[in-house]
Design a protein around this motif. Structure first.
Motif, PDB file in Angstrom:
ATOM      1  N   TYR A  18     -20.411 -26.768  -8.992  1.00  0.00           N
ATOM      2  CA  TYR A  18     -21.026 -26.267 -10.218  1.00  0.00           C
ATOM      3  C   TYR A  18     -22.537 -26.221 -10.057  1.00  0.00           C
ATOM      4  O   TYR A  18     -23.113 -26.857  -9.173  1.00  0.00           O
ATOM      5  N   SER A  19     -23.164 -25.453 -10.922  1.00  0.00           N
ATOM      6  CA  SER A  19     -24.619 -25.424 -11.030  1.00  0.00           C
ATOM      7  C   SER A  19     -24.997 -25.687 -12.478  1.00  0.00           C
ATOM      8  O   SER A  19     -24.181 -25.521 -13.387  1.00  0.00           O
ATOM      9  N   ILE A  20     -26.226 -26.102 -12.677  1.00  0.00           N
ATOM     10  CA  ILE A  20     -26.750 -26.323 -14.021  1.00  0.00           C
ATOM     11  C   ILE A  20     -27.710 -25.180 -14.338  1.00  0.00           C
ATOM     12  O   ILE A  20     -28.616 -24.891 -13.553  1.00  0.00           O
ATOM     13  N   LEU A  21     -27.484 -24.524 -15.449  1.00  0.00           N
ATOM     14  CA  LEU A  21     -28.323 -23.399 -15.861  1.00  0.00           C
ATOM     15  C   LEU A  21     -29.170 -23.825 -17.056  1.00  0.00           C
ATOM     16  O   LEU A  21     -28.657 -24.411 -18.009  1.00  0.00           O
ATOM     17  N   ILE A  22     -30.450 -23.538 -16.987  1.00  0.00           N
ATOM     18  CA  ILE A  22     -31.368 -23.822 -18.093  1.00  0.00           C
ATOM     19  C   ILE A  22     -31.993 -22.504 -18.523  1.00  0.00           C
ATOM     20  O   ILE A  22     -32.647 -21.826 -17.727  1.00  0.00           O
ATOM     21  N   PHE A 163     -23.407 -25.727 -17.956  1.00  0.00           N
ATOM     22  CA  PHE A 163     -22.778 -25.942 -16.659  1.00  0.00           C
ATOM     23  C   PHE A 163     -22.049 -24.650 -16.306  1.00  0.00           C
ATOM     24  O   PHE A 163     -21.324 -24.102 -17.145  1.00  0.00           O
ATOM     25  N   VAL A 164     -22.234 -24.171 -15.091  1.00  0.00           N
ATOM     26  CA  VAL A 164     -21.613 -22.911 -14.682  1.00  0.00           C
ATOM     27  C   VAL A 164     -20.912 -23.101 -13.342  1.00  0.00           C
ATOM     28  O   VAL A 164     -21.280 -23.968 -12.545  1.00  0.00           O
ATOM     29  N   GLU A 165     -19.893 -22.299 -13.125  1.00  0.00           N
ATOM     30  CA  GLU A 165     -19.222 -22.310 -11.828  1.00  0.00           C
ATOM     31  C   GLU A 165     -20.225 -21.876 -10.765  1.00  0.00           C
ATOM     32  O   GLU A 165     -20.919 -20.874 -10.925  1.00  0.00           O
ATOM     33  N   GLU A 166     -20.300 -22.630  -9.685  1.00  0.00           N
ATOM     34  CA  GLU A 166     -21.357 -22.410  -8.700  1.00  0.00           C
ATOM     35  C   GLU A 166     -21.356 -20.986  -8.152  1.00  0.00           C
ATOM     36  O   GLU A 166     -22.408 -20.350  -8.040  1.00  0.00           O
ATOM     37  N   GLU A 167     -20.187 -20.461  -7.843  1.00  0.00           N
ATOM     38  CA  GLU A 167     -20.121 -19.128  -7.239  1.00  0.00           C
ATOM     39  C   GLU A 167     -20.497 -18.026  -8.227  1.00  0.00           C
ATOM     40  O   GLU A 167     -20.802 -16.902  -7.827  1.00  0.00           O
ATOM     41  N   GLU A 168     -20.484 -18.351  -9.522  1.00  0.00           N
ATOM     42  CA  GLU A 168     -20.832 -17.367 -10.551  1.00  0.00           C
ATOM     43  C   GLU A 168     -22.271 -17.528 -11.037  1.00  0.00           C
ATOM     44  O   GLU A 168     -22.731 -16.752 -11.879  1.00  0.00           O
ATOM     45  N   GLY A 169     -22.974 -18.535 -10.530  1.00  0.00           N
ATOM     46  CA  GLY A 169     -24.271 -18.898 -11.086  1.00  0.00           C
ATOM     47  C   GLY A 169     -25.284 -17.773 -11.143  1.00  0.00           C
ATOM     48  O   GLY A 169     -25.891 -17.514 -12.199  1.00  0.00           O
ATOM     49  N   GLU A 170     -25.497 -17.083 -10.033  1.00  0.00           N
ATOM     50  CA  GLU A 170     -26.507 -16.024  -9.998  1.00  0.00           C
ATOM     51  C   GLU A 170     -26.154 -14.893 -10.952  1.00  0.00           C
ATOM     52  O   GLU A 170     -27.019 -14.366 -11.664  1.00  0.00           O
ATOM     53  N   GLU A 171     -24.879 -14.529 -10.984  1.00  0.00           N
ATOM     54  CA  GLU A 171     -24.448 -13.446 -11.871  1.00  0.00           C
ATOM     55  C   GLU A 171     -24.587 -13.847 -13.335  1.00  0.00           C
ATOM     56  O   GLU A 171     -25.011 -13.046 -14.178  1.00  0.00           O
ATOM     57  N   VAL A 172     -24.223 -15.101 -13.646  1.00  0.00           N
ATOM     58  CA  VAL A 172     -24.359 -15.585 -15.019  1.00  0.00           C
ATOM     59  C   VAL A 172     -25.822 -15.573 -15.447  1.00  0.00           C
ATOM     60  O   VAL A 172     -26.168 -15.106 -16.539  1.00  0.00           O
ATOM     61  N   ALA A 173     -26.702 -16.077 -14.593  1.00  0.00           N
ATOM     62  CA  ALA A 173     -28.125 -16.125 -14.925  1.00  0.00           C
ATOM     63  C   ALA A 173     -28.675 -14.728 -15.194  1.00  0.00           C
ATOM     64  O   ALA A 173     -29.435 -14.511 -16.154  1.00  0.00           O
ATOM     65  N   ALA A 174     -28.288 -13.767 -14.359  1.00  0.00           N
ATOM     66  CA  ALA A 174     -28.769 -12.398 -14.541  1.00  0.00           C
ATOM     67  C   ALA A 174     -28.237 -11.795 -15.839  1.00  0.00           C
ATOM     68  O   ALA A 174     -28.976 -11.132 -16.586  1.00  0.00           O
ATOM     69  N   LYS A 175     -26.965 -12.025 -16.125  1.00  0.00           N
ATOM     70  CA  LYS A 175     -26.350 -11.466 -17.337  1.00  0.00           C
ATOM     71  C   LYS A 175     -26.977 -12.059 -18.595  1.00  0.00           C
ATOM     72  O   LYS A 175     -27.280 -11.335 -19.553  1.00  0.00           O
ATOM     73  N   PHE A 194     -33.187 -20.560 -15.310  1.00  0.00           N
ATOM     74  CA  PHE A 194     -33.233 -21.300 -14.053  1.00  0.00           C
ATOM     75  C   PHE A 194     -31.842 -21.791 -13.666  1.00  0.00           C
ATOM     76  O   PHE A 194     -31.053 -22.190 -14.528  1.00  0.00           O
ATOM     77  N   LEU A 195     -31.570 -21.795 -12.380  1.00  0.00           N
ATOM     78  CA  LEU A 195     -30.373 -22.427 -11.834  1.00  0.00           C
ATOM     79  C   LEU A 195     -30.815 -23.616 -10.997  1.00  0.00           C
ATOM     80  O   LEU A 195     -31.765 -23.518 -10.212  1.00  0.00           O
ATOM     81  N   CYS A 196     -30.146 -24.739 -11.166  1.00  0.00           N
ATOM     82  CA  CYS A 196     -30.491 -25.908 -10.366  1.00  0.00           C
ATOM     83  C   CYS A 196     -29.229 -26.719 -10.097  1.00  0.00           C
ATOM     84  O   CYS A 196     -28.154 -26.432 -10.632  1.00  0.00           O
ATOM     85  N   ASN A 197     -29.369 -27.723  -9.266  1.00  0.00           N
ATOM     86  CA  ASN A 197     -28.253 -28.598  -8.926  1.00  0.00           C
ATOM     87  C   ASN A 197     -28.651 -30.045  -9.170  1.00  0.00           C
ATOM     88  O   ASN A 197     -29.832 -30.398  -9.124  1.00  0.00           O
ATOM     89  N   SER A 198     -27.663 -30.878  -9.429  1.00  0.00           N
ATOM     90  CA  SER A 198     -27.934 -32.292  -9.654  1.00  0.00           C
ATOM     91  C   SER A 198     -28.054 -33.017  -8.320  1.00  0.00           C
ATOM     92  O   SER A 198     -27.615 -32.527  -7.280  1.00  0.00           O
TER      93      SER A 198
END
Length: 205
Positions: A18-22, A163-175, A194-198
């Motif tokens: 997963y990734s953390i999106l802010i 919290f977002v699925e890691e493989e979807e992170g970039e697409e989610v952030a853009a959308k 922003f996308l980040c990781n713990s």
């Protein structure tokens, strides 16, 4: 995750990546100009009524001094805003406990569901947020790949965290950036996503 009362911490077990999106709303404003202080006063008023009903009116008027059983027994004494504030507090406390269990067990989907429920209660029961921040939360919740989302901080201005699925992170952030920008073009100029990781926390390297 840290339990400040027990002075203990819990490690997150293995889960799906997963990734953390802010996502920043673009709104900056001091809390004193929002309804924050009013909410604090309402929570104190609700606590005072509940403590008086239990014969413990001499205790500080804090909802943390009211047991869940006492709240259930006397919640009918609260009306309007006071009822909603107390409902948020006690439901949020329950979500924290359930969230701690989900975190310890590595159940990220359950944890995300609780995050989203927290955000909804913040809007409906604590009645915080602003139209742009609430819309940002709604965009996140409705976006595929988002496991859970809520306001960050006091919840009147500022950010949403998800919290977002890691493989979807970039697409989610853009959308999220596109949709929020389409609704609030002036704010989006200063509303990065922003996308980040713990990590394992503070330590000596």
């Amino acid at each position: 995750m840290q339990d400040s009362k027990a002075r203990a911490h819990f490690r997150f077990l293995e889960s799906d990546p997963y990734s953390i999106l802010i996502a920043f709303s673009g709104l900056r404003q001091a809390l004193v100009t929002t309804g924050y202080n009013e909410r604090v006063n309402e929570c104190q008023a609700a606590a005072e009524k509940l403590l008086q009903a239990t014969g413990r009116g001499e205790q500080p008027a804090l909802l943390g001094n009211v047991t869940r059983d006492d709240y259930v027994a006397h919640q009918n004494l609260l009306r309007g805003a006071l009822a909603r504030r107390a409902r948020h507090y006690f439901s949020e406390s329950e979500r924290v406990e359930l969230g701690a269990t989900a975190w310890r067990e590595g159940d990220l989907r359950k944890f995300g569901q609780l995050m989203t429920e927290s955000g909804r209660s913040s809007i409906e029961n604590y009645e915080c947020g602003s139209p742009p921040l609430i819309d940002l939360y709604a965009i996140l919740v409705e976006t595929e790949g988002v496991l859970g989302a809520r306001f960050s901080g006091a919840g009147f201005r500022g950010c949403c965290v998800a919290f977002v699925e890691e493989e979807e992170g970039e697409e989610v952030a853009a959308k999220v950036g596109r949709e929020y920008g389409g609704r609030y073009p002036r704010l989006c100029k200063d509303a990065p996503v922003f996308l980040c990781n713990s990590d394992d926390g503070a330590r000596i390297l």
